[in-house]
Scaffold this motif. Structure first.
Motif, PDB file in Angstrom:
ATOM      1  N   ARG A  34       1.013  -1.217   0.044  1.00 42.16           N
ATOM      2  CA  ARG A  34       0.135   0.052   0.171  1.00 42.16           C
ATOM      3  C   ARG A  34       0.877   0.800  -0.144  1.00 42.16           C
ATOM      4  O   ARG A  34       0.374   2.123  -0.523  1.00 42.16           O
ATOM      5  N   ASP A  50     -10.077   4.900  -6.526  1.00 45.50           N
ATOM      6  CA  ASP A  50      -9.741   3.595  -6.158  1.00 45.50           C
ATOM      7  C   ASP A  50     -11.279   2.006  -7.006  1.00 45.50           C
ATOM      8  O   ASP A  50     -11.807   2.144  -6.465  1.00 45.50           O
ATOM      9  N   CYS A  53     -13.199  -1.631  -5.559  1.00 41.43           N
ATOM     10  CA  CYS A  53     -12.294  -0.717  -4.071  1.00 41.43           C
ATOM     11  C   CYS A  53     -13.090  -1.979  -2.959  1.00 41.43           C
ATOM     12  O   CYS A  53     -12.390  -1.996  -1.365  1.00 41.43           O
ATOM     13  N   GLY A  56     -13.855  -1.461   0.953  1.00 41.91           N
ATOM     14  CA  GLY A  56     -13.478   0.360   1.266  1.00 41.91           C
ATOM     15  C   GLY A  56     -12.523   0.699   2.670  1.00 41.91           C
ATOM     16  O   GLY A  56     -12.466   1.513   2.114  1.00 41.91           O
ATOM     17  N   SER A  58      -9.637   0.441   1.080  1.00 46.69           N
ATOM     18  CA  SER A  58      -7.903   0.598   0.610  1.00 46.69           C
ATOM     19  C   SER A  58      -8.626   2.282   0.296  1.00 46.69           C
ATOM     20  O   SER A  58      -7.557   2.482   0.394  1.00 46.69           O
ATOM     21  N   THR A  59      -9.605   2.554   0.561  1.00 43.18           N
ATOM     22  CA  THR A  59     -10.447   3.810  -0.001  1.00 43.18           C
ATOM     23  C   THR A  59      -9.979   4.915   1.643  1.00 43.18           C
ATOM     24  O   THR A  59      -9.526   5.262   0.721  1.00 43.18           O
ATOM     25  N   GLY A  71     -14.657   5.408  -3.884  1.00 42.89           N
ATOM     26  CA  GLY A  71     -14.474   4.187  -4.199  1.00 42.89           C
ATOM     27  C   GLY A  71     -15.402   3.756  -5.138  1.00 42.89           C
ATOM     28  O   GLY A  71     -16.544   3.945  -5.147  1.00 42.89           O
ATOM     29  N   THR A  72     -14.809   2.869  -6.206  1.00 41.04           N
ATOM     30  CA  THR A  72     -15.758   1.602  -7.060  1.00 41.04           C
ATOM     31  C   THR A  72     -15.837   0.464  -6.390  1.00 41.04           C
ATOM     32  O   THR A  72     -14.610   0.210  -6.854  1.00 41.04           O
ATOM     33  N   ASP A  73     -17.240  -0.492  -7.537  1.00 40.36           N
ATOM     34  CA  ASP A  73     -16.762  -1.632  -7.112  1.00 40.36           C
ATOM     35  C   ASP A  73     -17.935  -2.120  -7.877  1.00 40.36           C
ATOM     36  O   ASP A  73     -19.126  -1.556  -7.492  1.00 40.36           O
ATOM     37  N   ALA A  82     -19.230  -1.223   2.653  1.00 39.93           N
ATOM     38  CA  ALA A  82     -17.516  -0.244   2.404  1.00 39.93           C
ATOM     39  C   ALA A  82     -18.844   0.878   2.636  1.00 39.93           C
ATOM     40  O   ALA A  82     -17.857   1.475   3.942  1.00 39.93           O
ATOM     41  N   PHE A  91     -18.889   5.761  -2.517  1.00 40.35           N
ATOM     42  CA  PHE A  91     -18.340   4.825  -3.048  1.00 40.35           C
ATOM     43  C   PHE A  91     -19.961   4.405  -4.458  1.00 40.35           C
ATOM     44  O   PHE A  91     -21.139   4.910  -3.820  1.00 40.35           O
ATOM     45  N   CYS A 111      -6.160   0.933  -9.256  1.00 44.43           N
ATOM     46  CA  CYS A 111      -6.796  -0.379  -9.648  1.00 44.43           C
ATOM     47  C   CYS A 111      -5.881  -1.515  -9.195  1.00 44.43           C
ATOM     48  O   CYS A 111      -4.836  -1.720  -9.655  1.00 44.43           O
TER      49      CYS A 111
END
Length: 233
Positions: A34, A50, A53, A56, A58-59, A71-73, A82, A91, A111
């Motif tokens: 990281r 992110d 993510c 969440g 990592s975000t 964040g997005t997934d 998240a 998110f 990513c």
């Protein structure tokens, strides 16, 4: 960013969030990888997206350093976790084609551990195209993936793009991943219109190995390949 079905399972999302936040789990990602990823992001980049993510974590870690992070997934189960754990962050559900408001919006995108989950080259091209559309001209894309020297051991052929499967007993799942050589990976990003600017292969220090009672043989070859790309102006 197509995912195997278990990533959409709420129970897997909860377990993933719990174990990823454990101080005894995934120390290499937390202490080594990281920081390497964060070091590839321009200090003045904003907003930052992110991608992939998950729950969440990592975000939230990026948001400790950078002032404007989203964040997005594509997993609604992961996003539900998240949003509950990090209510102050935004998110969104990933879509291959960005909304008009997302076009040329982001100064940087991250990513991490996503592209190895994308099975088909055509699907990877669509995914990278969606990333490029979201970035501003001159924007930065930071990618972290399993190092090809590691995945080549599972496929027995470094040069050939091939699927492989790894069991993860912590979660009771067996992700289906794809090995791609460094040349193949960089070529896919080049075809999508990105320019490679830096590669890093983050390695732990002797102090970290000793603190976590980990022998050096585990890291005799790099675990992660981190790459920084630019969207041309």
């Amino acid at each position: 960013m197509s995912q195997t079905g278990f990533w959409h399972d709420p129970a897997v999302a909860e377990a993933y969030a719990r174990l990823a936040a454990s101080p005894d789990d995934a120390w290499y990602e937390r202490e080594v990888n990281r920081p390497s990823i964060a070091g590839l992001i321009p200090a003045d980049a904003r907003p930052i997206l992110d991608v992939g993510c998950g729950p969440g974590l990592s975000t939230a870690k990026l948001a400790e350093t950078f002032p404007d992070v989203e964040g997005t997934d594509e997993s609604e189960a992961m996003l539900a976790v998240a949003r509950r754990l990090h209510p102050d962050l935004h998110f969104s559900l990933w879509q291959a084609n960005p909304e008009p408001s997302e076009m040329n919006k982001y100064g940087a995108a991250v990513c991490a551990r996503v592209i190895e989950c994308i099975q088909e080259d055509e699907e990877l091209a669509v995914f990278l195209g969606g990333l490029r559309q979201r970035l501003r001209p001159g924007g930065t894309l930071v990618v972290s993936t399993h190092h090809p020297v590691q995945s080549a051991r599972a496929t027995q052929n470094y040069a050939e793009t091939a699927p492989y499967q790894t069991a993860d007993p912590k979660y009771g799942i067996a992700p289906r991943l794809v090995h791609r050589s460094l040349e193949t990976l960089v070529g896919a990003f080049k075809a999508a219109g990105f320019v490679l600017s830096l590669i890093t292969e983050p390695q732990p220090t002797d102090e970290q190995l000793a603190r976590h009672a980990t022998g050096p043989n585990l890291f005799a070859t790099p675990q992660r390949l981190n790459m920084r790309f630019q969207k041309p102006n």
